[in-house]
Design an enzyme around this catalytic site. Sequence first.
Site, mmCIF file in Angstrom:
data_model
loop_
_atom_site.group_PDB
_atom_site.id
_atom_site.type_symbol
_atom_site.label_atom_id
_atom_site.label_comp_id
_atom_site.label_asym_id
_atom_site.label_seq_id
_atom_site.Cartn_x
_atom_site.Cartn_y
_atom_site.Cartn_z
ATOM 1 N N GLN A 152 5.443 -44.995 -0.549
ATOM 2 C CA GLN A 152 4.168 -44.578 0.024
ATOM 3 C C GLN A 152 3.346 -45.819 0.373
ATOM 4 O O GLN A 152 3.048 -46.647 -0.494
ATOM 5 C CB GLN A 152 3.372 -43.691 -0.930
ATOM 6 C CG GLN A 152 2.184 -43.051 -0.204
ATOM 7 C CD GLN A 152 1.231 -42.331 -1.139
ATOM 8 O OE1 GLN A 152 0.662 -42.946 -2.016
ATOM 9 N NE2 GLN A 152 1.037 -41.043 -0.920
ATOM 10 N N TYR A 195 -8.891 -42.735 1.367
ATOM 11 C CA TYR A 195 -8.527 -44.122 1.651
ATOM 12 C C TYR A 195 -8.675 -44.414 3.147
ATOM 13 O O TYR A 195 -9.207 -43.602 3.890
ATOM 14 C CB TYR A 195 -7.126 -44.408 1.108
ATOM 15 C CG TYR A 195 -7.061 -44.271 -0.398
ATOM 16 C CD1 TYR A 195 -7.859 -45.066 -1.222
ATOM 17 C CD2 TYR A 195 -6.254 -43.313 -1.005
ATOM 18 C CE1 TYR A 195 -7.843 -44.929 -2.603
ATOM 19 C CE2 TYR A 195 -6.229 -43.167 -2.391
ATOM 20 C CZ TYR A 195 -7.028 -43.981 -3.180
ATOM 21 O OH TYR A 195 -7.017 -43.837 -4.548
ATOM 22 N N THR A 228 0.038 -43.098 -9.167
ATOM 23 C CA THR A 228 -0.339 -44.457 -9.538
ATOM 24 C C THR A 228 -0.203 -44.608 -11.048
ATOM 25 O O THR A 228 -0.763 -43.825 -11.808
ATOM 26 C CB THR A 228 -1.778 -44.754 -9.094
ATOM 27 O OG1 THR A 228 -1.822 -44.736 -7.659
ATOM 28 C CG2 THR A 228 -2.242 -46.115 -9.584
ATOM 29 N N PRO A 285 3.395 -38.801 -5.290
ATOM 30 C CA PRO A 285 3.022 -40.177 -5.636
ATOM 31 C C PRO A 285 2.063 -40.212 -6.816
ATOM 32 O O PRO A 285 1.092 -39.455 -6.859
ATOM 33 C CB PRO A 285 2.368 -40.701 -4.354
ATOM 34 C CG PRO A 285 1.956 -39.474 -3.596
ATOM 35 C CD PRO A 285 2.957 -38.428 -3.944
ATOM 36 N N ARG A 343 1.020 -38.159 4.292
ATOM 37 C CA ARG A 343 0.253 -37.335 3.336
ATOM 38 C C ARG A 343 -1.180 -37.224 3.847
ATOM 39 O O ARG A 343 -1.819 -38.224 4.173
ATOM 40 C CB ARG A 343 0.263 -37.938 1.936
ATOM 41 C CG ARG A 343 -0.691 -37.223 0.975
ATOM 42 C CD ARG A 343 -0.672 -37.808 -0.419
ATOM 43 N NE ARG A 343 0.017 -36.918 -1.358
ATOM 44 C CZ ARG A 343 -0.406 -36.663 -2.591
ATOM 45 N NH1 ARG A 343 -1.514 -37.215 -3.062
ATOM 46 N NH2 ARG A 343 0.267 -35.859 -3.373
ATOM 47 N N ARG A 362 1.427 -34.697 -11.824
ATOM 48 C CA ARG A 362 1.257 -34.899 -13.265
ATOM 49 C C ARG A 362 2.374 -34.302 -14.117
ATOM 50 O O ARG A 362 2.743 -34.899 -15.131
ATOM 51 C CB ARG A 362 -0.110 -34.377 -13.710
ATOM 52 C CG ARG A 362 -1.275 -35.195 -13.134
ATOM 53 C CD ARG A 362 -2.616 -34.735 -13.696
ATOM 54 N NE ARG A 362 -2.880 -33.337 -13.468
ATOM 55 C CZ ARG A 362 -3.331 -32.821 -12.321
ATOM 56 N NH1 ARG A 362 -3.561 -33.605 -11.290
ATOM 57 N NH2 ARG A 362 -3.558 -31.523 -12.201
ATOM 58 N N HIS A 373 0.147 -43.059 3.582
ATOM 59 C CA HIS A 373 -0.926 -42.453 2.788
ATOM 60 C C HIS A 373 -2.169 -42.355 3.671
ATOM 61 O O HIS A 373 -2.867 -43.336 3.905
ATOM 62 C CB HIS A 373 -1.211 -43.313 1.560
ATOM 63 C CG HIS A 373 -2.002 -42.620 0.489
ATOM 64 N ND1 HIS A 373 -2.729 -41.473 0.714
ATOM 65 C CD2 HIS A 373 -2.183 -42.916 -0.834
ATOM 66 C CE1 HIS A 373 -3.319 -41.089 -0.404
ATOM 67 N NE2 HIS A 373 -3.001 -41.947 -1.373
ATOM 68 N N ALA A 381 -4.560 -39.894 3.033
ATOM 69 C CA ALA A 381 -5.299 -38.876 2.290
ATOM 70 C C ALA A 381 -6.238 -39.511 1.274
ATOM 71 O O ALA A 381 -6.413 -40.728 1.213
ATOM 72 C CB ALA A 381 -4.298 -37.958 1.578
#
Length: 357
Positions: free
Chosen positions: A98, A178, A25, A23, A225, A317, A173, A175
Amino acid sequence: MPSLFDPIQLGAIHAPNRILMAPLTRGRSTRGHVPTEIMQTYYAQRAGAGLIISEATGISQQGLGWPYAPGLWTDEQTEAWKPVTDAVHKAGGRIVAQLWHMGRIVHPDFLGGAQPVSSSATTAPDSAHTYDGKKPYAEARALTLEEIPALLDDYVKATRNAIAAGFDGVQIHAANGYLIDQFLRDSDNFRDDIYGGSPANRIRLLSEVAAAVAGEIGADRTSVRLSPNGNTQGTIDSDPESVFVPAAQALSDLGIAFLELREPGPQGTFGRTDQPKVSPAIRKVFKGPLVLNSDYGFTDGQATLDEGVADAIAFGRPFIANPDLPVRFSKKLPLAEAPMATWYSQGPEGYIDYPAA
């Protein structure tokens, strides 16, 4: 041992290779958190991944505090996701949504001035990204017991909307500091009720969310995750194994499709820690496919599979500037670099203008 190019079954999803897209953003939605047309191109360009895990997507206005990030709580958002998933499927890919609740990381600007929520009354370090620039985080208030059922309903509704939007499954999510992570780790959770104190209590919310989501879409289309080691946005645990091993056991008992772990090391690019990785202990109790993430390249990713430590690798990335990452890996081609200035900017630059090899 399998190679990164071998297929793998992730619950109900057949992935043609083990090079997953983590994932990412990217901030290309509207201020109403509605996906835009260029997102169709972006995700379709990356359909060669064994599985795309979408950018983090808000389950509610309360849970979303990132500029131009997408949501899945309104009909408009759901309808706008449909051409995105359709584009991925037409390109031969698979994609899961996600599901994201940011907890205390949501700035009051996104909430009409209301206070963000968390496991306990705490304040995140550093500053929040808002539409008016960076601002200090505000103190969050603790979610009450009476509010938990509504939170679970938000996850279920977002899951239902994900199905309607054409996603092949969802990832919870839990992880990166959050909301669910704020319940899991003892740096943030100071509750004295059934959601705080012991590791068994701190994993309760995760277990309830996973069970609720699996009840809506099926455990074989539900994934999670976790980020068990190190400090992420001020969230850390003093004894990660005591929390994350039983959490993985509970998710294994539920029969989720796969578990993804973001585990930085002491030389991490974004986040680094001397806390040892928990994946070896998790590997012993989680019986489904285990996916690892954080700073992997082709060589160490393949070595991790060779060692039997993981079943697949999620690359983040590298997928930004290399939409055809699996092809580049297979042909041993050099990877392009993505300038950070366009990671979260609006528009096509640094988003859909990276060419295939």
